[in-house]
Design a protein around this motif. Structure first.
Motif, PDB file in Angstrom:
ATOM      1  N   GLU A 109       2.645  -5.702  -2.914  1.00  0.00           N
ATOM      2  CA  GLU A 109       2.956  -5.220  -1.435  1.00  0.00           C
ATOM      3  C   GLU A 109       3.268  -6.554  -0.607  1.00  0.00           C
ATOM      4  OE1 GLU A 109       0.876  -1.063  -0.412  1.00  0.00           O
ATOM      5  OE2 GLU A 109      -0.371  -2.849  -0.975  1.00  0.00           O
ATOM      6  N   ILE A 110       2.410  -7.579  -1.066  1.00  0.00           N
ATOM      7  CA  ILE A 110       2.484  -8.815  -0.306  1.00  0.00           C
ATOM      8  C   ILE A 110       2.570  -9.934  -1.464  1.00  0.00           C
ATOM      9  CG2 ILE A 110       0.992 -10.365   1.116  1.00  0.00           C
ATOM     10  CD1 ILE A 110      -0.361  -7.928   2.378  1.00  0.00           C
ATOM     11  N   ILE A 143       2.132  -5.193  15.048  1.00  0.00           N
ATOM     12  CA  ILE A 143       1.637  -6.186  14.585  1.00  0.00           C
ATOM     13  C   ILE A 143       1.928  -6.226  12.993  1.00  0.00           C
ATOM     14  CG2 ILE A 143      -0.279  -7.713  14.131  1.00  0.00           C
ATOM     15  CD1 ILE A 143      -1.242  -7.378  16.786  1.00  0.00           C
ATOM     16  N   THR A 145       5.798  -6.192  12.043  1.00  0.00           N
ATOM     17  CA  THR A 145       6.360  -7.415  12.047  1.00  0.00           C
ATOM     18  C   THR A 145       5.932  -8.636  11.291  1.00  0.00           C
ATOM     19  OG1 THR A 145       6.186  -6.564  14.664  1.00  0.00           O
ATOM     20  CG2 THR A 145       7.250  -8.847  13.886  1.00  0.00           C
ATOM     21  N   VAL A 146       4.522  -8.705  11.176  1.00  0.00           N
ATOM     22  CA  VAL A 146       4.236  -9.743  10.206  1.00  0.00           C
ATOM     23  C   VAL A 146       4.603  -9.370   8.715  1.00  0.00           C
ATOM     24  CG1 VAL A 146       2.374 -10.962   9.177  1.00  0.00           C
ATOM     25  CG2 VAL A 146       2.214 -10.422  11.681  1.00  0.00           C
ATOM     26  N   LEU A 147       4.611  -8.150   8.389  1.00  0.00           N
ATOM     27  CA  LEU A 147       5.177  -8.009   6.863  1.00  0.00           C
ATOM     28  C   LEU A 147       6.454  -8.205   6.679  1.00  0.00           C
ATOM     29  CD1 LEU A 147       3.122  -4.581   6.224  1.00  0.00           C
ATOM     30  CD2 LEU A 147       2.837  -6.816   5.188  1.00  0.00           C
ATOM     31  N   GLU A 148       7.373  -7.859   7.799  1.00  0.00           N
ATOM     32  CA  GLU A 148       8.716  -7.879   7.645  1.00  0.00           C
ATOM     33  C   GLU A 148       9.271  -9.370   7.773  1.00  0.00           C
ATOM     34  OE1 GLU A 148      10.499  -5.754   6.305  1.00  0.00           O
ATOM     35  OE2 GLU A 148       8.913  -4.544   5.953  1.00  0.00           O
ATOM     36  N   GLY A 149       8.618 -10.001   8.954  1.00  0.00           N
ATOM     37  CA  GLY A 149       9.042 -11.177   9.386  1.00  0.00           C
ATOM     38  C   GLY A 149      10.174 -11.188  10.561  1.00  0.00           C
ATOM     39  N   LEU A 150      10.274 -12.480  10.934  1.00  0.00           N
ATOM     40  CA  LEU A 150      11.324 -12.385  11.949  1.00  0.00           C
ATOM     41  C   LEU A 150      12.797 -12.746  12.112  1.00  0.00           C
ATOM     42  CD1 LEU A 150       8.812 -14.323  14.417  1.00  0.00           C
ATOM     43  CD2 LEU A 150       8.866 -11.892  13.925  1.00  0.00           C
ATOM     44  N   ARG A 195      14.935 -12.152  15.349  1.00  0.00           N
ATOM     45  CA  ARG A 195      15.293 -10.709  15.576  1.00  0.00           C
ATOM     46  C   ARG A 195      15.000 -10.511  17.221  1.00  0.00           C
ATOM     47  NH1 ARG A 195      11.561  -7.279  12.091  1.00  0.00           N
ATOM     48  NH2 ARG A 195      12.362  -5.599  13.596  1.00  0.00           N
ATOM     49  N   LEU A 217      12.639  -7.655  19.159  1.00  0.00           N
ATOM     50  CA  LEU A 217      11.132  -7.647  19.205  1.00  0.00           C
ATOM     51  C   LEU A 217      10.770  -7.725  20.866  1.00  0.00           C
ATOM     52  CD1 LEU A 217      10.353  -9.218  15.814  1.00  0.00           C
ATOM     53  CD2 LEU A 217      10.144  -6.883  16.366  1.00  0.00           C
ATOM     54  N   LEU A 262       2.286 -13.705  17.493  1.00  0.00           N
ATOM     55  CA  LEU A 262       2.066 -13.948  16.223  1.00  0.00           C
ATOM     56  C   LEU A 262       1.837 -15.343  15.618  1.00  0.00           C
ATOM     57  CD1 LEU A 262       4.686 -11.480  14.788  1.00  0.00           C
ATOM     58  CD2 LEU A 262       2.246 -10.975  15.183  1.00  0.00           C
ATOM     59  N   VAL A 299       5.329 -16.640   9.325  1.00  0.00           N
ATOM     60  CA  VAL A 299       5.626 -15.535  10.102  1.00  0.00           C
ATOM     61  C   VAL A 299       6.970 -15.272  10.253  1.00  0.00           C
ATOM     62  CG1 VAL A 299       5.659 -15.012  12.545  1.00  0.00           C
ATOM     63  CG2 VAL A 299       3.515 -16.130  11.363  1.00  0.00           C
ATOM     64  N   LEU A 300       7.927 -16.373  10.217  1.00  0.00           N
ATOM     65  CA  LEU A 300       9.283 -16.290  10.189  1.00  0.00           C
ATOM     66  C   LEU A 300       9.958 -15.282   8.905  1.00  0.00           C
ATOM     67  CD1 LEU A 300      10.738 -19.519  11.538  1.00  0.00           C
ATOM     68  CD2 LEU A 300      10.836 -17.404  12.728  1.00  0.00           C
ATOM     69  N   GLU A 301       9.179 -15.629   7.676  1.00  0.00           N
ATOM     70  CA  GLU A 301       9.974 -15.262   6.693  1.00  0.00           C
ATOM     71  C   GLU A 301       9.367 -13.572   6.333  1.00  0.00           C
ATOM     72  OE1 GLU A 301      12.463 -16.077   5.228  1.00  0.00           O
ATOM     73  OE2 GLU A 301      12.286 -17.948   6.308  1.00  0.00           O
ATOM     74  N   GLY A 302       8.129 -13.488   6.805  1.00  0.00           N
ATOM     75  CA  GLY A 302       7.281 -12.300   6.249  1.00  0.00           C
ATOM     76  C   GLY A 302       6.677 -12.220   5.112  1.00  0.00           C
ATOM     77  N   LEU A 303       5.945 -11.056   4.925  1.00  0.00           N
ATOM     78  CA  LEU A 303       5.230 -11.113   3.607  1.00  0.00           C
ATOM     79  C   LEU A 303       5.809 -10.518   2.489  1.00  0.00           C
ATOM     80  CD1 LEU A 303       1.796 -10.575   5.551  1.00  0.00           C
ATOM     81  CD2 LEU A 303       2.717 -12.821   4.964  1.00  0.00           C
ATOM     82  N   ARG A 304       6.743  -9.946   2.597  1.00  0.00           N
ATOM     83  CA  ARG A 304       7.463  -9.089   1.695  1.00  0.00           C
ATOM     84  C   ARG A 304       7.777  -9.996   0.446  1.00  0.00           C
ATOM     85  NH1 ARG A 304       5.286  -4.332   2.667  1.00  0.00           N
ATOM     86  NH2 ARG A 304       6.297  -3.314   4.697  1.00  0.00           N
ATOM     87  N   PRO A 305       7.423  -9.437  -0.679  1.00  0.00           N
ATOM     88  CA  PRO A 305       8.053 -10.230  -1.853  1.00  0.00           C
ATOM     89  C   PRO A 305       9.232 -10.267  -1.979  1.00  0.00           C
ATOM     90  CG  PRO A 305       6.203  -8.640  -2.475  1.00  0.00           C
ATOM     91  CD  PRO A 305       6.629  -8.342  -1.015  1.00  0.00           C
TER      92      PRO A 305
END
Lengths: 223, 223, 223, 223
Positions: free
Chosen positions: C173-174, C211, C214-219, D175, D178, D186, D215-221
């Motif tokens: 997931e991460i 939070i 947003t952190v998971l998806e990124g900006l 984005r 937000l 963040l 943070v910009l990219e996010g954590l999703r693989p």
DNA sequence: TAATAATCGAGACGGTACGTCGCGTCTTCTG
DNA sequence: CAGAAGACGCGACGTACCGTCTCGATTATTA
């Protein structure tokens, strides 16, 4: 301890404050710096102490805390002046002590009567003033207090007595084959016995004369 | 205060415990129940007090707390026996006090010398024993302690002195136009002065005789 | 310091009192002696502290003296339990802390939302309760207090977060090419920023989800 | 509080002294009378404070009394300049604080990296300087100190961050659906978390870039 | 033998005082 | 005037004892 300096009845001070001049004139002092100590505070402390003692507080229960509270004064203001209770009481005691008597020098009898009369007066003052009686009668608890009082009050008067006895021996009024110290104790002992050891003892007028005359004459019946 | 009962040197007890018999046998009492008080604890308290006083602890600093700690005893065990410090000290003092002297009665001089000698001995004992000197010299702080000591120790000896003087007057050894109380004070005053008021005073052998003889004879030079 | 034992929320005690058994059962204790400490007194101290803090007293002005007076308790009773103010406050703080959250484990997102939501709730509780807000916001003054709080409250939750992140990486997931510590800080940092550093920050409902998502998806804008 | 004026780093003064000019010459002011304040004294106070704090004195134990003694300065000289400890510390803190960073404006990423890097540098400075770390980490005790620091140091940088985020949204780098505040938190939250809340946190080089990029990219693989 | 009851050491209890330190204000003298 | 020096009233600090009160354990007498 500056309390034993004997001469100056000034309050004790062994703190960081420069003790002052010692020189001959007031212009010699190094001009002690900072705010000077308040005489009003000092008087308030004395007044509060006397008020509490006269109000019945035993000396042993006269706490610095209560004293400061009564005087409306900070505790530090007391500790700034005296290291502890004992030294405070010495000053307190000296502030109400009677001055040393002046001996007439006309005869050994007159000198001794004068001396003993002054002791009697002090004893009477103690009796009327709850303050002094309380302080003095309980003073032996505090060794420093006792020693200081001894050195500054008792000892000088003892020397007066010794001198009077010695002069009497030189004049032929008193047998000169006796120990001066012992003779002096024969006079002052009975009076101090009634004053200090047996506080209820009577100190009636004329007691000084009676003691002196009786001791001088002896107890043997006259034929 | 039961400490002034004078006769029985038993420890104080005004607690809920039935006061017991005092009689010779165990069958006389109402048979107090529960665990009896430990004599060992009592002795430990006395021992600790003496040890501390001899160790230099001033009487004023001898707290019940420290006493209990030193004796390995609970504070309640002390309070169960004495209401406070003063009463404990009275018992402590009496336990080491010398007995009243027995006067020979052969003459006023002999009686008075014997009496004064016993006072001198007590003074010497105080001097050698740091304990008693400490307790006695500082005792005036504690009014109850002082009063009790006065009533149980000082007063009886004063009466012995008064009786001796009175007998001397009857026998014609002492002028009978004098106040008995005053005469007695003339003898004991000087000695107590050296013992109590001026603790450094000398109590050399023969002092009793010298005081008595000097007071009897008077100070006037013999022609 | 026993305050860092982490497990038992029992009051501190490093005094002379034997700390008790440590054994497995209550029968193993050496039967601590003496009167046991009063739970009522303990509660009164806590109550008084909370009352004073809620009454507006700043933590820095909450003196042991006033605390004892308010609680109707002797100062020694406080010092018997805690060596100083800091340790007392640790116990006080822990007594009102929320328990660690239980993470559902269904997904990294759910775990993190749950964890952040519990932090938010604590922040809200602090905001409504003048007590906690005051204590926490001023806690950094007291290093021991801060350290203890850190070890017993903050650190365990940080580990929860680290575990959740790690599981999320294992599940895919991460991204697993990132530093676990850093990732965890990305989640908790913003929330703690609003709670602690910027106490006026808003902690509106849904903040935890926002939070985390947003952190998971990124900006980056999605094309 | 005049300490929040933000602009002039001059020492506080709300006393009776006319505030003066700030102009270049002495002829512009209302000609303040009397002896001017000694800059040497002021510097001595700062030096003493820094020396004590670096010497390990916790902020809470840095008393005005000790400060004056160390600086060789009268207490009044301190109180003449600052109403209390807090205001003094604000000036002290500001005197060693780094200036606001200048953002390049080339991209949101560059701006944020620059901003976070300046925060990181400050954190590192705090870590090397025992002074600042001590002051900052314990500052929350003093509400006024905290508020002032917040308004004059933290808030301006927060605005810098908000502006950078807003510009990034306008440029399409971030984005725009937000919350600007949330996005800013963040970025800064993780860094402040390591700096302030978890003072032992690592502030390794490149941390700013890693935070911003992650943070910009996010954590999703990425698939 | 079991119950009862007062004792024991131990130590906690609410208080009071101790002597020290710091607060913020004030009062003196020197520059 | 401002400078240092330091005294002022105040209040908190942490400690020591006060005299009282529980505790569990011990040791007698009584039933």
């Amino acid at each position: 301890m500056s309390l034993q300096d004997g001469g100056t009845p000034e309050p004790h001070d062994d703190g960081p404050r420069p003790v002052g001049c010692g020189g001959p004139g007031p212009e010699a002092g190094p001009a002690r710096r900072g705010r000077p100590r308040s005489e009003a505070a000092e008087q308030a402390i004395f007044d509060a102490a006397i008020a509490l003692l006269e109000g019945g507080t035993p000396l042993a229960e006269l706490s610095i805390e209560k004293l400061a509270r009564t005087a409306g004064v900070g505790k530090a203001t007391i500790y700034r002046r005296w290291p502890g209770k004992e030294e405070l009481f010495v000053d307190l005691l000296r502030s109400v002590e009677l001055p040393d008597p002046v001996l007439p020098g006309t005869s050994a009898r007159d000198d001794l009567v004068t001396l003993l009369e002054s002791i009697r007066q002090r004893g009477l003052a103690k009796r009327t003033s709850a303050l002094l009686h309380n302080v003095f009668s309980q003073m032996q608890l505090y060794p420093k207090l006792w020693n200081t009082y001894h050195h500054t009050v008792i000892e000088p008067r003892r020397r007066l007595g010794l001198d009077a006895v010695r002069r009497g021996m030189e004049r032929g009024e008193i047998r000169d084959d006796l120990d001066v110290e012992l003779v002096n104790d024969l006079f002052t002992g009975p009076l101090l016995l009634r004053t200090v050891i047996r506080p209820g003892g009577t100190l009636e007028p004329g007691l000084a004369e009676r003691i002196v005359d009786t001791v001088l004459e002896g107890l043997r019946p006259r034929t």
